[in-house]
Design a protein around this motif. Structure first.
Motif, mmCIF file in Angstrom:
data_model
loop_
_atom_site.group_PDB
_atom_site.id
_atom_site.type_symbol
_atom_site.label_atom_id
_atom_site.label_comp_id
_atom_site.label_asym_id
_atom_site.label_seq_id
_atom_site.Cartn_x
_atom_site.Cartn_y
_atom_site.Cartn_z
ATOM 1 N N LEU A 67 0.852 -1.675 -0.253
ATOM 2 C CA LEU A 67 0.202 0.012 0.123
ATOM 3 C C LEU A 67 0.318 1.357 0.103
ATOM 4 O O LEU A 67 0.521 2.495 -0.588
ATOM 5 C CB LEU A 67 -1.111 0.043 1.328
ATOM 6 C CG LEU A 67 -2.681 -1.017 0.947
ATOM 7 C CD1 LEU A 67 -3.132 -0.285 2.253
ATOM 8 C CD2 LEU A 67 -2.844 0.101 0.049
ATOM 9 N N SER A 68 1.543 1.377 0.631
ATOM 10 C CA SER A 68 3.039 2.799 0.815
ATOM 11 C C SER A 68 3.619 2.584 -0.600
ATOM 12 O O SER A 68 3.236 3.566 -1.244
ATOM 13 C CB SER A 68 4.630 2.603 1.091
ATOM 14 O OG SER A 68 4.408 1.066 1.679
ATOM 15 N N THR A 73 3.085 5.623 -6.081
ATOM 16 C CA THR A 73 3.385 5.812 -7.423
ATOM 17 C C THR A 73 2.029 6.487 -7.672
ATOM 18 O O THR A 73 1.968 7.350 -8.863
ATOM 19 C CB THR A 73 2.879 4.033 -7.584
ATOM 20 O OG1 THR A 73 4.551 3.134 -7.284
ATOM 21 C CG2 THR A 73 2.787 3.793 -9.153
ATOM 22 N N LEU A 74 1.147 6.120 -7.046
ATOM 23 C CA LEU A 74 0.072 6.405 -8.086
ATOM 24 C C LEU A 74 -0.682 7.904 -7.124
ATOM 25 O O LEU A 74 -1.970 8.907 -7.589
ATOM 26 C CB LEU A 74 -1.664 5.576 -7.713
ATOM 27 C CG LEU A 74 -1.730 3.957 -8.454
ATOM 28 C CD1 LEU A 74 -2.893 3.366 -7.765
ATOM 29 C CD2 LEU A 74 -1.663 4.595 -10.051
ATOM 30 N N GLY A 75 0.281 8.460 -6.185
ATOM 31 C CA GLY A 75 -0.603 9.746 -5.547
ATOM 32 C C GLY A 75 -1.878 9.815 -4.739
ATOM 33 O O GLY A 75 -2.031 10.782 -4.522
ATOM 34 N N LEU A 76 -1.487 8.690 -3.910
ATOM 35 C CA LEU A 76 -3.519 8.801 -3.498
ATOM 36 C C LEU A 76 -3.171 9.313 -2.170
ATOM 37 O O LEU A 76 -1.978 9.697 -1.515
ATOM 38 C CB LEU A 76 -3.685 7.146 -3.212
ATOM 39 C CG LEU A 76 -3.537 6.240 -4.599
ATOM 40 C CD1 LEU A 76 -4.081 4.762 -3.696
ATOM 41 C CD2 LEU A 76 -5.057 6.846 -5.923
ATOM 42 N N SER A 77 -4.123 10.281 -1.499
ATOM 43 C CA SER A 77 -4.480 10.555 -0.427
ATOM 44 C C SER A 77 -3.986 9.565 0.732
ATOM 45 O O SER A 77 -5.260 7.829 0.547
ATOM 46 C CB SER A 77 -5.339 11.709 -0.598
ATOM 47 O OG SER A 77 -6.747 10.432 -0.300
ATOM 48 N N LYS A 78 -4.515 9.555 2.154
ATOM 49 C CA LYS A 78 -4.653 8.733 2.948
ATOM 50 C C LYS A 78 -6.494 8.048 3.142
ATOM 51 O O LYS A 78 -6.211 6.754 3.251
ATOM 52 C CB LYS A 78 -4.082 9.428 4.182
ATOM 53 C CG LYS A 78 -4.246 8.499 5.265
ATOM 54 C CD LYS A 78 -3.311 8.610 6.625
ATOM 55 C CE LYS A 78 -3.130 8.023 7.432
ATOM 56 N NZ LYS A 78 -2.021 8.545 8.580
ATOM 57 N N SER A 85 -9.846 -0.164 1.952
ATOM 58 C CA SER A 85 -9.968 -1.073 2.721
ATOM 59 C C SER A 85 -11.409 -1.199 3.717
ATOM 60 O O SER A 85 -11.499 -1.971 3.835
ATOM 61 C CB SER A 85 -9.078 -0.143 3.612
ATOM 62 O OG SER A 85 -6.980 0.142 3.442
ATOM 63 N N ILE A 86 -11.558 -0.281 3.496
ATOM 64 C CA ILE A 86 -13.532 -0.325 3.824
ATOM 65 C C ILE A 86 -14.352 -1.044 3.192
ATOM 66 O O ILE A 86 -15.099 -1.976 3.685
ATOM 67 C CB ILE A 86 -14.060 0.920 4.216
ATOM 68 C CG1 ILE A 86 -13.485 1.427 5.767
ATOM 69 C CG2 ILE A 86 -14.951 1.322 4.295
ATOM 70 C CD1 ILE A 86 -12.807 3.358 6.449
ATOM 71 N N VAL A 87 -13.737 -0.189 1.644
ATOM 72 C CA VAL A 87 -14.363 -0.903 0.189
ATOM 73 C C VAL A 87 -14.249 -2.413 1.002
ATOM 74 O O VAL A 87 -15.763 -3.260 0.652
ATOM 75 C CB VAL A 87 -14.633 -0.019 -0.556
ATOM 76 C CG1 VAL A 87 -15.398 -1.584 -1.836
ATOM 77 C CG2 VAL A 87 -15.265 0.476 -0.593
ATOM 78 N N SER A 131 -5.954 3.900 -10.912
ATOM 79 C CA SER A 131 -6.361 5.347 -9.938
ATOM 80 C C SER A 131 -6.897 5.199 -8.883
ATOM 81 O O SER A 131 -6.815 3.797 -8.274
ATOM 82 C CB SER A 131 -7.463 5.313 -11.173
ATOM 83 O OG SER A 131 -8.896 4.808 -11.081
ATOM 84 N N ALA A 132 -7.723 5.828 -8.216
ATOM 85 C CA ALA A 132 -8.054 5.682 -6.536
ATOM 86 C C ALA A 132 -9.386 4.622 -6.549
ATOM 87 O O ALA A 132 -9.241 3.341 -5.976
ATOM 88 C CB ALA A 132 -8.729 7.030 -5.898
ATOM 89 N N THR A 133 -10.091 5.105 -7.699
ATOM 90 C CA THR A 133 -11.156 4.088 -8.249
ATOM 91 C C THR A 133 -10.982 3.293 -8.841
ATOM 92 O O THR A 133 -11.448 2.076 -8.300
ATOM 93 C CB THR A 133 -11.771 4.885 -8.976
ATOM 94 O OG1 THR A 133 -11.680 6.103 -8.856
ATOM 95 C CG2 THR A 133 -13.510 4.550 -9.444
ATOM 96 N N GLY A 134 -10.303 2.621 -8.946
ATOM 97 C CA GLY A 134 -9.682 1.059 -9.857
ATOM 98 C C GLY A 134 -9.186 0.816 -8.898
ATOM 99 O O GLY A 134 -9.423 -0.569 -8.596
#
Length: 145
Positions: A67-68, A73-78, A85-87, A131-134
């Motif tokens: 995850l880190s 790599t994807l530039g995701l926020s916390k 994780s919740i999904v 992406s975050a959605t992916g």
């Protein structure tokens, strides 16, 4: 002439011979376990169970150590990582409610095989996420395992 009942317990055995060494003083319980013997259905079930559990564990926790790296790599926020994780946990809860009655109807071996085979596909597609959605959708399907 008839035999006299002395009151001593009668020794009862289900089988005359056993494939394993047994202890007659403990109701013919086995004194050894042949782990590498697949000829008996009990050992086949044992090995299929632990292998299946290992695969399910691997599928469920394959992304966690990455995850880190995925975040960087994807530039995701916390928040996006937490959402994925919740999904994933939500997908697990939904599948438990769905699979419970199906296990009663179809049997656990069939569903266990189907779920592990189906969940291995999104696990193999982890590297294709961009992406975050992916990531969220991927973890939803992995959560089904």
């Amino acid at each position: 002439m008839s035999e006299v009942d002395t009151g001593a317990p009668i020794e009862w055995k289900k089988y005359q011979t056993y494939a394993l060494n047994v202890d007659p003083d403990q109701d013919d319980k086995a004194t050894e376990i042949k782990l590498c013997n697949f000829s008996r259905p009990h050992m086949r079930a044992f090995h299929c169970s632990w292998i299946g559990f290992f695969i399910a564990f691997f599928i469920w926790f394959a992304i966690a150590p990455l995850l880190s790296e995925i975040r960087d790599t994807l530039g995701l926020s916390k928040e996006q990582i937490w959402t994925s994780s919740i999904v994933g946990v939500g997908g697990t809860i939904f599948m438990r409610f769905l699979l419970g009655p199906l296990c009663d109807k179809l049997g656990s071996r069939v569903l266990f095989t189907i779920v592990l085979c189906a969940a291995s596909i999104p696990t193999a597609c982890t590297g294709l996420v961009n992406s975050a959605t992916g990531l969220t959708v991927l973890r939803l399907f992995i959560g089904a395992a």
